[in-house]
Write an enzyme that holds these catalytic residues in place. Structure first.
Site, mmCIF file in Angstrom:
data_model
loop_
_atom_site.group_PDB
_atom_site.id
_atom_site.type_symbol
_atom_site.label_atom_id
_atom_site.label_comp_id
_atom_site.label_asym_id
_atom_site.label_seq_id
_atom_site.Cartn_x
_atom_site.Cartn_y
_atom_site.Cartn_z
ATOM 1 N N PHE A 23 0.857 -1.183 0.000
ATOM 2 C CA PHE A 23 0.000 0.000 0.000
ATOM 3 C C PHE A 23 0.896 1.237 0.000
ATOM 4 O O PHE A 23 1.901 1.273 0.704
ATOM 5 C CB PHE A 23 -0.927 -0.003 1.219
ATOM 6 C CG PHE A 23 -2.083 0.937 1.091
ATOM 7 C CD1 PHE A 23 -3.191 0.596 0.334
ATOM 8 C CD2 PHE A 23 -2.052 2.172 1.709
ATOM 9 C CE1 PHE A 23 -4.261 1.468 0.200
ATOM 10 C CE2 PHE A 23 -3.116 3.056 1.585
ATOM 11 C CZ PHE A 23 -4.225 2.699 0.831
ATOM 12 N N ALA A 57 0.549 -2.241 5.711
ATOM 13 C CA ALA A 57 1.382 -2.238 6.918
ATOM 14 C C ALA A 57 0.825 -3.134 8.020
ATOM 15 O O ALA A 57 1.586 -3.769 8.753
ATOM 16 C CB ALA A 57 1.548 -0.808 7.431
ATOM 17 N N VAL A 82 2.694 4.478 6.047
ATOM 18 C CA VAL A 82 1.349 4.800 6.517
ATOM 19 C C VAL A 82 1.261 6.325 6.526
ATOM 20 O O VAL A 82 2.029 6.987 7.228
ATOM 21 C CB VAL A 82 1.083 4.223 7.924
ATOM 22 C CG1 VAL A 82 -0.361 4.483 8.340
ATOM 23 C CG2 VAL A 82 1.404 2.726 7.971
ATOM 24 N N ILE A 83 0.339 6.846 5.718
ATOM 25 C CA ILE A 83 0.218 8.297 5.561
ATOM 26 C C ILE A 83 -1.125 8.740 6.131
ATOM 27 O O ILE A 83 -2.164 8.170 5.805
ATOM 28 C CB ILE A 83 0.357 8.694 4.078
ATOM 29 C CG1 ILE A 83 1.718 8.217 3.544
ATOM 30 C CG2 ILE A 83 0.202 10.209 3.906
ATOM 31 C CD1 ILE A 83 1.867 8.296 2.041
ATOM 32 N N SER A 86 -7.875 11.623 6.633
ATOM 33 C CA SER A 86 -8.825 12.447 7.387
ATOM 34 C C SER A 86 -9.591 11.662 8.447
ATOM 35 O O SER A 86 -10.456 12.217 9.115
ATOM 36 C CB SER A 86 -9.811 13.105 6.418
ATOM 37 O OG SER A 86 -10.488 12.116 5.678
ATOM 38 N N HIS A 89 -8.015 6.114 11.097
ATOM 39 C CA HIS A 89 -7.425 4.871 10.595
ATOM 40 C C HIS A 89 -5.895 4.878 10.712
ATOM 41 O O HIS A 89 -5.286 3.880 11.103
ATOM 42 C CB HIS A 89 -7.860 4.660 9.139
ATOM 43 C CG HIS A 89 -7.421 3.375 8.549
ATOM 44 N ND1 HIS A 89 -7.978 2.169 8.897
ATOM 45 C CD2 HIS A 89 -6.472 3.105 7.625
ATOM 46 C CE1 HIS A 89 -7.395 1.206 8.214
ATOM 47 N NE2 HIS A 89 -6.473 1.749 7.434
ATOM 48 N N PHE A 114 12.824 -1.795 11.604
ATOM 49 C CA PHE A 114 11.540 -1.133 11.384
ATOM 50 C C PHE A 114 11.749 0.043 10.443
ATOM 51 O O PHE A 114 12.238 1.095 10.850
ATOM 52 C CB PHE A 114 10.986 -0.657 12.729
ATOM 53 C CG PHE A 114 9.631 -0.030 12.652
ATOM 54 C CD1 PHE A 114 8.494 -0.812 12.624
ATOM 55 C CD2 PHE A 114 9.485 1.348 12.624
ATOM 56 C CE1 PHE A 114 7.228 -0.237 12.564
ATOM 57 C CE2 PHE A 114 8.229 1.939 12.563
ATOM 58 C CZ PHE A 114 7.099 1.135 12.534
ATOM 59 N N ARG A 128 11.358 11.046 2.706
ATOM 60 C CA ARG A 128 12.013 9.985 3.464
ATOM 61 C C ARG A 128 12.273 8.731 2.631
ATOM 62 O O ARG A 128 12.850 7.772 3.119
ATOM 63 C CB ARG A 128 11.173 9.649 4.693
ATOM 64 C CG ARG A 128 11.242 10.750 5.729
ATOM 65 C CD ARG A 128 10.054 10.757 6.680
ATOM 66 N NE ARG A 128 10.185 11.832 7.663
ATOM 67 C CZ ARG A 128 9.971 13.116 7.431
ATOM 68 N NH1 ARG A 128 9.629 13.521 6.227
ATOM 69 N NH2 ARG A 128 10.106 14.021 8.375
#
EC number: 2.5.1.78
Length: 154
Positions: A23, A57, A82-83, A86, A89, A114, A128
């Site tokens: 994802f 993730a 993981v972004i 809104s 989650h 990690f 990143r």
């Protein structure tokens, strides 16, 4: 004082797996490339590097546990992104992924790193994953190599 630390080199037989959460693959593909680059630069052979793909993730801890139980690998590098959106989650996925990887890591005798990004924006993730802030996949692989060698010294 006696200083004990892991070296940043691999012998030719070291087998490492990268577990990649697909994802946000535009980001995670770059993390995988960074991890692969670090593995090869530190003396690893490409045939000893495996890539395990999971949907997201949240699935990383399960795949990590199964990979460790297979006894095929000397160390494992987890990467993902993981972004924040809104909804809450993000909070659940990032927290449970972090806890899950930490729990599996501490309950098995194998180095795990990690390299899961948890960012507020896509721009932060891109930074990143190989632009302004380096490549966290490269850093995660370097970390697991160092910890693998440290574990041999302890």
């Amino acid at each position: 004082m006696n200083i004990i630390e892991g070296k940043l080199n691999l012998d030719s037989n070291t087998k490492i797996a990268i577990i990649n959460a697909r994802f946000n693959h535009i980001i995670t593909d770059r993390l995988v490339e960074g991890a692969k680059d670090a593995f090869l630069r530190h003396g690893g052979k490409e045939e000893n590097l495996s890539l395990i793909l999971v949907p997201g993730a949240f699935e990383l801890p399960y795949a990590l546990k199964k990979a460790i139980e297979s006894k095929k690998f000397d160390a494992i590098c987890c990467v993902g992104a993981v972004i924040r959106g809104s909804t809450p989650h993000f909070d659940y996925v990032s927290a449970e992924t972090t806890k899950g990887i930490a729990n599996v890591s501490l309950n098995h005798n194998i180095p795990v790193s990690f390299g899961v990004l948890t960012t507020d924006t896509i721009e932060q993730a891109i930074e990143r994953a190989g632009s302004k802030a380096g490549n966290k996949g490269f850093e995660a692989m370097t970390t697991v190599i160092e910890m693998l060698n440290l574990s041999k010294e302890l």
